[in-house]
Design a protein around this motif. Structure first.
Motif, short mmCIF file in Angstrom:
data_model
loop_
_atom_site.label_atom_id
_atom_site.label_comp_id
_atom_site.label_asym_id
_atom_site.label_seq_id
_atom_site.Cartn_x
_atom_site.Cartn_y
_atom_site.Cartn_z
N GLN A 200 41.08 -6.66 -13.43
CA GLN A 200 42.16 -7.33 -14.16
C GLN A 200 41.65 -8.57 -14.90
OE1 GLN A 200 45.08 -8.11 -11.13
NE2 GLN A 200 45.93 -6.04 -11.19
N GLN A 201 40.79 -9.35 -14.25
CA GLN A 201 40.35 -10.62 -14.85
C GLN A 201 39.18 -10.47 -15.81
OE1 GLN A 201 40.00 -14.03 -12.19
NE2 GLN A 201 41.30 -13.04 -10.67
N VAL A 202 38.25 -9.54 -15.51
CA VAL A 202 37.04 -9.42 -16.32
C VAL A 202 37.15 -8.31 -17.35
CG1 VAL A 202 34.52 -9.14 -16.21
CG2 VAL A 202 35.73 -10.32 -14.36
N GLY A 203 37.98 -7.30 -17.07
CA GLY A 203 38.17 -6.22 -18.02
C GLY A 203 37.32 -5.00 -17.75
N VAL A 204 36.36 -5.10 -16.81
CA VAL A 204 35.53 -3.97 -16.41
C VAL A 204 35.43 -3.97 -14.90
CG1 VAL A 204 34.17 -3.95 -18.54
CG2 VAL A 204 33.39 -5.31 -16.58
N THR A 205 34.99 -2.87 -14.31
CA THR A 205 34.83 -2.83 -12.87
C THR A 205 33.61 -3.67 -12.47
OG1 THR A 205 33.37 -0.90 -12.88
CG2 THR A 205 35.76 -0.49 -12.84
N ALA A 206 33.55 -4.02 -11.20
CA ALA A 206 32.41 -4.79 -10.69
C ALA A 206 31.11 -4.01 -10.87
CB ALA A 206 32.63 -5.14 -9.22
N GLY A 207 31.18 -2.70 -10.62
CA GLY A 207 29.99 -1.87 -10.80
C GLY A 207 29.51 -1.84 -12.23
N ASP A 208 30.44 -1.71 -13.19
CA ASP A 208 30.07 -1.71 -14.60
C ASP A 208 29.50 -3.06 -15.01
OD1 ASP A 208 30.83 0.89 -14.96
OD2 ASP A 208 32.83 0.42 -15.75
N TYR A 209 30.08 -4.13 -14.47
CA TYR A 209 29.58 -5.47 -14.80
C TYR A 209 28.14 -5.64 -14.33
CZ TYR A 209 29.51 -10.56 -15.28
OH TYR A 209 29.19 -11.86 -15.64
N ARG A 210 27.84 -5.16 -13.12
CA ARG A 210 26.46 -5.23 -12.61
C ARG A 210 25.53 -4.39 -13.46
NH1 ARG A 210 25.62 -4.46 -6.39
NH2 ARG A 210 25.27 -6.72 -6.43
N ASP A 211 25.97 -3.19 -13.86
CA ASP A 211 25.13 -2.33 -14.68
C ASP A 211 24.79 -2.99 -16.02
OD1 ASP A 211 25.16 -0.38 -12.75
OD2 ASP A 211 26.79 0.77 -13.66
N ARG A 212 25.74 -3.74 -16.57
CA ARG A 212 25.52 -4.37 -17.88
C ARG A 212 24.69 -5.64 -17.79
NH1 ARG A 212 31.52 -4.09 -20.78
NH2 ARG A 212 31.85 -1.84 -20.51
N HIS A 213 24.92 -6.42 -16.74
CA HIS A 213 24.32 -7.76 -16.67
C HIS A 213 23.33 -7.95 -15.54
CE1 HIS A 213 27.32 -9.03 -19.61
NE2 HIS A 213 28.25 -8.48 -18.84
N GLY A 214 23.31 -7.03 -14.55
CA GLY A 214 22.51 -7.23 -13.36
C GLY A 214 21.05 -6.90 -13.55
N ARG A 215 20.31 -7.11 -12.46
CA ARG A 215 18.89 -6.81 -12.47
C ARG A 215 18.68 -5.30 -12.39
NH1 ARG A 215 17.57 -10.29 -7.31
NH2 ARG A 215 15.38 -10.03 -7.77
N SER A 216 17.58 -4.84 -12.97
CA SER A 216 17.31 -3.41 -12.99
C SER A 216 16.94 -2.92 -11.60
CB SER A 216 16.16 -3.12 -13.97
OG SER A 216 15.00 -3.81 -13.59
N ALA A 217 16.95 -1.61 -11.44
CA ALA A 217 16.72 -1.02 -10.12
C ALA A 217 15.38 -1.41 -9.53
CB ALA A 217 16.82 0.51 -10.21
N ASP A 218 14.33 -1.59 -10.40
CA ASP A 218 13.02 -1.92 -9.86
C ASP A 218 12.93 -3.37 -9.44
OD1 ASP A 218 13.12 -3.07 -12.33
OD2 ASP A 218 11.21 -2.25 -13.05
N GLU A 219 14.00 -4.15 -9.65
CA GLU A 219 14.02 -5.53 -9.20
C GLU A 219 14.88 -5.68 -7.96
OE1 GLU A 219 13.71 -8.44 -12.92
OE2 GLU A 219 15.41 -7.07 -13.06
N ALA A 220 15.27 -4.57 -7.36
CA ALA A 220 16.15 -4.62 -6.20
C ALA A 220 15.45 -5.32 -5.04
CB ALA A 220 16.54 -3.20 -5.77
N MET A 221 16.23 -5.69 -4.06
CA MET A 221 15.71 -6.41 -2.91
C MET A 221 14.60 -5.64 -2.22
SD MET A 221 19.07 -7.96 -1.08
CE MET A 221 20.13 -9.15 -1.91
N PRO A 222 13.52 -6.34 -1.85
CA PRO A 222 12.44 -5.65 -1.15
C PRO A 222 12.85 -5.26 0.25
CG PRO A 222 12.06 -8.01 -1.21
CD PRO A 222 13.26 -7.74 -2.07
N GLU A 223 12.23 -4.22 0.74
CA GLU A 223 12.53 -3.79 2.12
C GLU A 223 11.82 -4.70 3.11
OE1 GLU A 223 14.64 -1.52 2.98
OE2 GLU A 223 15.12 -1.10 0.91
#
Length: 262
Positions: free
Chosen positions: A239-262
């Motif tokens: 409602q507030q941002v206009g896109v889902t949280a998942g879509d927002y992460r896909d657009r602005h977040g870090r790429s998969a190879d930058e994910a948290m290390p194990e």
């Protein structure tokens, strides 16, 4: 308050640090403790502290390795290293990792407090909740515009520092010694925004930051940004941002190879 993760393998020292933080730095509270680097990284995968304090020499995983991995997770996380090892190579490596301070045991109280205040000042400035300290009383009055503006500044500071906590109007009003009704009126008059709207916006900004800078699960993002439930958070976000949280992460977040290390 700012949340602190305390990492130290010696129980007595860890308890002493916890007590020192409680007595000397009322703006910080210990939100988690770990006895080694592996435990600390496990904590960091589900929680986002505002400050990490760690020893260097520990079993399972040494502090410098843990610091490197923590910085990969959260590049902006302030870190204070406390160590009994004064060799230059340790301090040099810590500087390379971008730690805020490097303190040697036995800990000098005034040095520890100074290091904590350094971190607090930097976080306050980054979050825009505390202006530089004025030089004299006249500057104070000119900057705050009187008691009302100072009270609202204090309220904003509480909201930003405790965004995942109890921010009900009644609770915050008690913290600043005002009635809920008066605080509501004062906040609106001074900011042009309703208190509830300000809290919602602060929580949404925190959620955005977590989505962009971490790979936390959506339900953890919801919890750490103070939302009632993941379902409520996802609805409010759309409602507030206009896109889902998942879509927002896909657009602005870090790429998969930058994910948290194990």
């Amino acid at each position: 308050m700012y949340k602190t993760l305390l990492v130290e393998d010696e129980v007595v020292i860890r308890e002493g640090l916890r007590e020192l933080i409680r007595q000397s730095t009322y703006q910080f509270r210990v939100c988690g403790e770990a006895s080694n680097g592996k435990e600390a990284l496990a904590f960091l995968r589900t929680e986002v502290p505002d400050l990490l304090i760690t020893d260097i020499r520990m079993r399972e995983m040494d502090g410098l390795t843990m610091v490197r991995k923590a910085k990969e997770m959260y590049p902006d996380l302030p870190i204070i290293i406390i160590s009994g090892y004064g060799e230059f190579e340790y301090a040099q490596k810590a500087i390379e990792f971008g730690v805020s301070s490097y303190l040697l045991k036995p800990i000098e109280r005034h040095e520890f407090v100074a290091a904590m205040r350094k971190v607090q000042w930097a976080m306050d400035q980054k979050r825009g909740v505390l202006a530089p300290e004025p030089a004299n009383a006249e500057d104070v009055d000119r900057q705050t515009g009187g008691d009302a503006r100072k009270l609202i500044r204090d309220v904003k500071r509480i909201v930003v520092r405790q965004v995942d906590g109890d921010l009900r109007l009644q609770t915050v009003a008690e913290l600043v010694n005002l009635s809920p009704a008066y605080l509501s009126q004062l906040f609106k008059a001074e900011t042009g925004t309703n208190y509830s709207e300000y809290v919602a916006e602060a929580r949404m900004e925190r959620a955005k930051w977590l989505l962009v800078h971490t790979r936390l699960k959506i339900y953890d993002v919801a919890r750490l940004s103070g939302h009632q439930s993941p379902k409520h958070f996802m609805l409010a976000f759309k409602q507030q941002v206009g896109v889902t949280a998942g879509d927002y992460r896909d657009r602005h977040g870090r790429s998969a190879d930058e994910a948290m290390p194990e």
